[in-house]
Design a protein around this motif. Structure first.
Motif, short mmCIF file in Angstrom:
data_model
loop_
_atom_site.label_atom_id
_atom_site.label_comp_id
_atom_site.label_asym_id
_atom_site.label_seq_id
_atom_site.Cartn_x
_atom_site.Cartn_y
_atom_site.Cartn_z
N ASP A 32 0.83 -1.20 0.00
CA ASP A 32 0.00 0.00 0.00
C ASP A 32 0.86 1.25 0.00
OD1 ASP A 32 -2.63 -1.24 0.19
OD2 ASP A 32 -1.91 -1.96 2.12
N ALA A 33 2.04 1.13 0.62
CA ALA A 33 2.93 2.29 0.66
C ALA A 33 4.36 1.81 0.87
CB ALA A 33 2.55 3.22 1.81
N VAL A 34 5.31 2.64 0.44
CA VAL A 34 6.73 2.36 0.65
C VAL A 34 7.28 3.43 1.57
CG1 VAL A 34 8.98 2.10 -0.46
CG2 VAL A 34 6.91 1.40 -1.69
N LEU A 35 8.05 3.00 2.56
CA LEU A 35 8.70 3.93 3.48
C LEU A 35 10.20 3.77 3.28
CD1 LEU A 35 7.96 5.91 5.76
CD2 LEU A 35 8.11 3.99 7.35
N LEU A 36 10.87 4.85 2.88
CA LEU A 36 12.29 4.75 2.54
C LEU A 36 13.14 5.63 3.45
CD1 LEU A 36 13.61 4.37 -1.00
CD2 LEU A 36 14.67 6.14 0.36
N GLY A 37 14.33 5.15 3.82
CA GLY A 37 15.24 5.93 4.67
C GLY A 37 16.06 6.89 3.82
N ASP B 204 -0.89 8.03 -9.24
CA ASP B 204 -2.32 7.71 -9.19
C ASP B 204 -2.57 6.35 -8.54
OD1 ASP B 204 -3.00 10.14 -10.32
OD2 ASP B 204 -2.60 9.40 -12.35
N ARG B 205 -1.52 5.52 -8.42
CA ARG B 205 -1.70 4.19 -7.81
C ARG B 205 -0.84 3.91 -6.60
NH1 ARG B 205 -0.89 0.11 -12.64
NH2 ARG B 205 -1.43 -1.43 -11.06
N TYR B 206 0.40 4.41 -6.62
CA TYR B 206 1.34 4.04 -5.56
C TYR B 206 1.80 5.28 -4.79
CZ TYR B 206 1.57 0.01 -8.66
OH TYR B 206 1.26 -1.06 -9.45
N ALA B 207 2.47 5.02 -3.67
CA ALA B 207 2.97 6.14 -2.87
C ALA B 207 4.24 5.73 -2.14
CB ALA B 207 1.92 6.57 -1.87
N LEU B 208 5.16 6.67 -2.03
CA LEU B 208 6.40 6.43 -1.31
C LEU B 208 6.65 7.62 -0.38
CD1 LEU B 208 9.73 5.13 -2.72
CD2 LEU B 208 9.73 7.36 -1.64
N TYR B 209 7.13 7.31 0.82
CA TYR B 209 7.37 8.36 1.81
C TYR B 209 8.81 8.29 2.25
CZ TYR B 209 2.35 8.43 1.59
OH TYR B 209 1.07 8.54 1.11
N GLN C 152 -1.71 10.01 6.62
CA GLN C 152 -2.68 10.95 6.06
C GLN C 152 -3.05 10.63 4.61
OE1 GLN C 152 -1.51 15.04 6.44
NE2 GLN C 152 -3.21 15.76 5.20
N TYR C 153 -2.05 10.49 3.75
CA TYR C 153 -2.35 10.42 2.32
C TYR C 153 -2.70 9.02 1.85
CZ TYR C 153 -0.69 15.19 2.10
OH TYR C 153 -0.54 16.52 2.30
N THR C 154 -2.01 7.99 2.35
CA THR C 154 -2.33 6.65 1.88
C THR C 154 -3.47 6.03 2.67
OG1 THR C 154 -0.15 6.21 0.96
CG2 THR C 154 -1.44 4.28 1.58
N PHE C 155 -3.42 6.18 3.99
CA PHE C 155 -4.39 5.47 4.82
C PHE C 155 -5.56 6.32 5.28
CE2 PHE C 155 -0.26 3.18 5.53
CZ PHE C 155 -0.58 2.13 4.68
N GLN C 156 -5.51 7.62 4.96
CA GLN C 156 -6.61 8.53 5.33
C GLN C 156 -6.89 8.49 6.83
OE1 GLN C 156 -8.34 10.18 2.60
NE2 GLN C 156 -6.74 9.30 1.34
#
Ligand code: IPM
Ligand code: MG
Length: 357
Positions: free
Chosen positions: A66-71, A270-275, A305-309
């Motif tokens: 659902d989302a990518v979290l990158l260091g 429009d489909r994916y998200a990375l933080y 906020q943005y991916t999981f509302q």
């Protein structure tokens, strides 16, 4: 249940990511949610494992999450490698293949840190702006590119700044949509006095603005914007700009807040998200438990906020960060503004303690 791919990367990446994970665990407990996390190598860490900055497998995993979290990626160990094998290529591939065309970089000056900035208090106090950087086009990806040898033996390095109508439209739309939730003011930044790609940029942004009559639009040349950002940053709400200009202006905006260690980012398509935090891998302090984990922790807030509302949880994390800063906790990058110096992991711990629903 939510799936998050965690990519700690290099340098301080693993340290700041441990703190971000503590925050995620706390939030999940509080809200009775499950974040299923998977961890993988990226950047130099991936080069050391498989000889490439990112694997197809990791890209597939990113698309399945659902989302990518990158260091952070990169470091002196990999600086001598051929350009196509450098750690930074992992970021570019992730951005391109996940079509993460909108990069949001908010710069907000925390009231407790107004004296941490190198600028005067009255200039930075109250700054709250959002850089919306185009992330999958422009000179970063334009062709032709490369280093070629001419008949005379001399080399030529070539890159191409190119933007199509569709690419400009979609980033402009995002900027106006975000402005609607803020102070309804968009500044579009280009170099339309010199570059044709900017002439088109300005034309298309102006067209898109007609669908947002409640949002004001101003155009600035990038050199002027660079100056205005340190002269009077409070004039800005949303700044929308190209990939290269956004790279530069977002580092400048970061310093208004006192430390680049404070700035989170979201890269959305429009489909994916990375933080990820805006700062890099800081090899000079890597492994010393001195890094500031706040940018990564605030990136978690952006993900909530943005991916999981999960707006309340995002606000709870941001509130906790504000609270610890108010109480005087400071990592090394922030000690010039007074307060108690704490390590990376201590900062993570106090923030986790302060998260309240
Ligand atoms: C950033 C960084 C990257 C960029 C590098 C590491 C490829 O500076 O995210 O701002 O230039 O986009
Ligand atoms: Mg940058």
């Amino acid at each position: 249940m939510y799936k998050v791919l965690v990519l700690p990367g290099d340098g301080v990446g693993p340290e700041i990511m441990s703190e971000a994970r503590k925050v995620l665990t706390k939030v999940a407990q509080m809200a009775h949610l499950v974040f299923e996390t998977k961890e993988a190598f990226v950047g130099g860490a991936s080069i050391d494992q498989i000889g490439a900055p990112i694997s197809d497998e990791v890209l597939r995993e990113a698309k399945a999450s659902d989302a990518v979290l990158l260091g952070a990626v990169g470091g002196p160990k990999w600086d001598q490698l051929d350009y196509s094998l450098r750690p930074e290529q992992a970021l570019l591939r992730l951005r391109k293949e996940l079509e993460l065309y909108a990069n949001l970089r908010p710069a907000t000056v925390d009231p407790s840190l107004v004296d941490a900035s190198t600028l005067k208090r009255e200039v930075v106090e109250g700054v709250d702006l959002l850089v919306v950087r185009e992330l999958t086009g422009g000179i970063y990806f334009g062709k032709p590119k490369g280093i070629e040898k001419g008949n005379d033996g001399a080399e030529r390095g070539v890159n191409t700044e190119v933007y199509s109508t569709g690419e400009i439209e979609r980033i402009a739309r995002k900027a106006f949509e975000f402005a609607r939730k803020r102070k309804r003011k968009v500044t579009s930044v280009d170099k339309a006095n010199i570059l044709e790609s900017s002439v088109l940029w300005r034309k298309v942004v102006t067209q898109v603005s007609k669908r947002f009559p409640d949002v004001s639009l101003t155009h600035l040349y990038v050199d002027n914007c660079a100056m205005q950002l340190i002269r009077d940053p409070k004039q800005f709400d949303v700044i929308v700009t190209t990939n290269l200009f956004g790279d530069i202006l977002s580092d400048e905006a970061a310093m208004l807040t006192g430390s680049i260690g404070m700035l989170p980012s979201a890269s959305l398509g429009d489909r994916y998200a990375l933080y990820e935090p805006v700062h890099g891998s800081a090899p000079d302090i890597a492994g010393k438990n001195q890094a500031n984990p706040i940018a990564t922790i605030l990136s978690v807030a952006m993900m909530l906020q943005y991916t999981f509302q999960l707006h309340d949880l995002a606000l709870a994390v941001e509130g906790a960060v504000r609270q610890v800063l108010k109480e005087g906790y400071r990592t090394l990058d922030l000690v010039s503004s007074g307060g108690n110096s704490v390590s990376c992991s201590q900062m993570g711990d106090v923030i986790v303690e302060r998260i309240k629903h």
